[in-house]
Motif scaffolding. Structure first.
Motif, PDB file in Angstrom:
ATOM      1  N   ARG A  90      16.497  11.336   0.002  1.00 23.45           N
ATOM      2  CA  ARG A  90      16.640  12.396   0.997  1.00 23.45           C
ATOM      3  C   ARG A  90      16.476  11.826   2.400  1.00 23.45           C
ATOM      4  O   ARG A  90      15.901  10.769   2.604  1.00 23.45           O
ATOM      5  CB  ARG A  90      15.606  13.493   0.759  1.00 23.45           C
ATOM      6  CG  ARG A  90      14.165  13.084   0.987  1.00 23.45           C
ATOM      7  CD  ARG A  90      13.254  14.306   1.000  1.00 23.45           C
ATOM      8  NE  ARG A  90      11.866  13.927   1.203  1.00 23.45           N
ATOM      9  CZ  ARG A  90      10.972  13.847   0.235  1.00 23.45           C
ATOM     10  NH1 ARG A  90      11.312  14.087  -1.019  1.00 23.45           N
ATOM     11  NH2 ARG A  90       9.725  13.516   0.514  1.00 23.45           N
ATOM     12  N   HIS A 119      12.910  10.587  -3.455  1.00 21.66           N
ATOM     13  CA  HIS A 119      12.176  11.844  -3.634  1.00 21.66           C
ATOM     14  C   HIS A 119      11.982  12.221  -5.097  1.00 21.66           C
ATOM     15  O   HIS A 119      11.565  13.346  -5.386  1.00 21.66           O
ATOM     16  CB  HIS A 119      12.877  12.987  -2.876  1.00 21.66           C
ATOM     17  CG  HIS A 119      14.150  13.445  -3.518  1.00 21.66           C
ATOM     18  ND1 HIS A 119      15.339  12.790  -3.354  1.00 21.66           N
ATOM     19  CD2 HIS A 119      14.414  14.511  -4.331  1.00 21.66           C
ATOM     20  CE1 HIS A 119      16.295  13.423  -4.014  1.00 21.66           C
ATOM     21  NE2 HIS A 119      15.761  14.470  -4.630  1.00 21.66           N
ATOM     22  N   GLN A 124      11.803   6.357  -6.841  1.00 25.71           N
ATOM     23  CA  GLN A 124      10.542   5.753  -6.400  1.00 25.71           C
ATOM     24  C   GLN A 124      10.213   4.497  -7.208  1.00 25.71           C
ATOM     25  O   GLN A 124       9.699   3.514  -6.668  1.00 25.71           O
ATOM     26  CB  GLN A 124       9.409   6.770  -6.522  1.00 25.71           C
ATOM     27  CG  GLN A 124       9.493   7.899  -5.508  1.00 25.71           C
ATOM     28  CD  GLN A 124       8.459   8.975  -5.748  1.00 25.71           C
ATOM     29  OE1 GLN A 124       7.778   8.986  -6.786  1.00 25.71           O
ATOM     30  NE2 GLN A 124       8.314   9.886  -4.792  1.00 25.71           N
TER      31      GLN A 124
END
Length: 346
Positions: A90, A119, A124
């Motif tokens: 994002r 996100h 991640q």
């Protein structure tokens, strides 16, 4: 002390024989092989024909092309990963490929604006792996920089010890005193950083539409890798420029740190060389201190001359032992009395 360094050179010569380096011809634990090394009269002439380059122990010079290849693969893999996960990232987006490349460079250089962030768990996880590999590559860079500084210090030391043998310790010390520390690389690096800084401000003002104070603030936080993220590149052209500008800017900063460390290493190497050479010089105080060991007997100039001749390997104790007995001189001669380095030390 000098004998200790001679043993180091002997080990370096043995290692050189295995790797077929120029120093492999060294047959003794002396600092250099006089037949293979060019004669040297001053330290300043080493820029043209350096004795250290030809006679000092060599180490494997790191191939920076391989390091560049590693980073190229690293950036390429990161860009493709972020491109495939573009829907899991994002932030303000422009072009998918440019954004992915921009995010890879911002992450690799630890700038981390935060304008593009993962996100969900998958993105991640990929980003965590990318950061970890980047830190490992940075460790390799630090290792190569440390190896370069140590290798340079070794060359300076061995070059100085060789010169001390050729010219004499006092002449070598005078030459060392005349050497000036070279700050040219630091000055050039500072100028390059200043030019780089101005170019970045110009683009931030004219392309990103920032005020001059905001552009200066953004350029400063970027080049120092702080990257707060409140000011960053947001246009497509700005991010294309940012990819190159951020990478070269952080590289220039690292180069400056290396040159500063190099100057400090040169200063400390100069001190070390002076200490090593001076520690092998017996001065008048050392000679006078030996008088106390003879219970009242005072050593004269002849004793000192004999000692210095032996220290310079011009004579041996056995060469004059018979003559000393003929004139009734005690067997405990000046050779045994004076507590300094002898030529027999290895």
């Amino acid at each position: 002390m000098l004998g200790h360094f001679n043993s180091i050179i002997a080990m370096a010569a043995n290692a050189a024989k295995q790797t077929k380096l120029p120093m492999a011809a060294t047959d003794s634990p002396n600092l250099t092989n006089d037949e293979n090394c060019p004669k040297k009269t001053t330290f300043q002439s080493s820029k043209a024909t350096s004795v250290a380059t030809n006679c000092a122990p060599r180490t494997n010079v790191p191939d920076l092309k391989w390091l560049g290849l590693y980073y190229f693969i690293y950036i390429g893999a990161g860009t493709l990963s972020f491109l495939s996960l573009r829907n899991h990232i994002r932030g303000k987006k422009t072009n998918d490929f440019i954004d992915s490349l921009y995010m890879s460079v911002v992450t690799m250089t630890t700038v981390g604006y935060g304008d593009l962030v993962p996100h969900d768990f998958l993105s991640q996880l990929v980003c965590t792996g990318f950061i970890t590999v980047g830190m490992l590559l940075f460790g390799i860079v630090v290792k190569l920089a440390a190896k370069y500084l140590v290798f340079k210090q070794q060359k300076v030391l061995i070059n100085a010890l060789h010169t001390a043998r050729k010219m004499g310790p006092m002449e070598a010390l005078n030459e060392i005193e005349s050497i000036e520390i070279d700050y040219t690389k630091c000055i050039i690096s500072l100028i390059a950083m200043a030019v780089h800084f101005v170019i970045g401000i110009f683009v931030l003002v004219n392309v990103e539409g920032m005020e001059i104070e905001d552009a200066v603030y953004c350029a400063c936080t970027t080049m120092t890798t702080v990257g707060f993220g409140d000011e960053s590149f947001s246009s497509e052209f700005g991010r294309m420029f940012g990819v190159l500008w951020i990478f070269t800017g952080t590289s220039c900063l690292g180069q400056l740190f290396l040159y500063v460390a190099e100057v400090y290493t040169d200063i400390e190497a100069k001190k070390l060389v002076k200490w090593v050479i001076a520690s092998n010089i017996m001065d008048k105080k050392d000679f006078e201190a030996a008088d106390n060991l003879e219970k009242g007997k005072v050593h004269g100039a002849a004793d000192f001359i004999l000692y210095k001749l032996k220290e310079m390997r011009k004579i041996k104790k056995e060469d004059i032992s018979c003559a000393m007995k003929d004139v009734g001189v005690d067997d405990r001669s000046v050779f045994d009395v004076i507590p300094a380095q002898s030529s027999d030390k290895k």
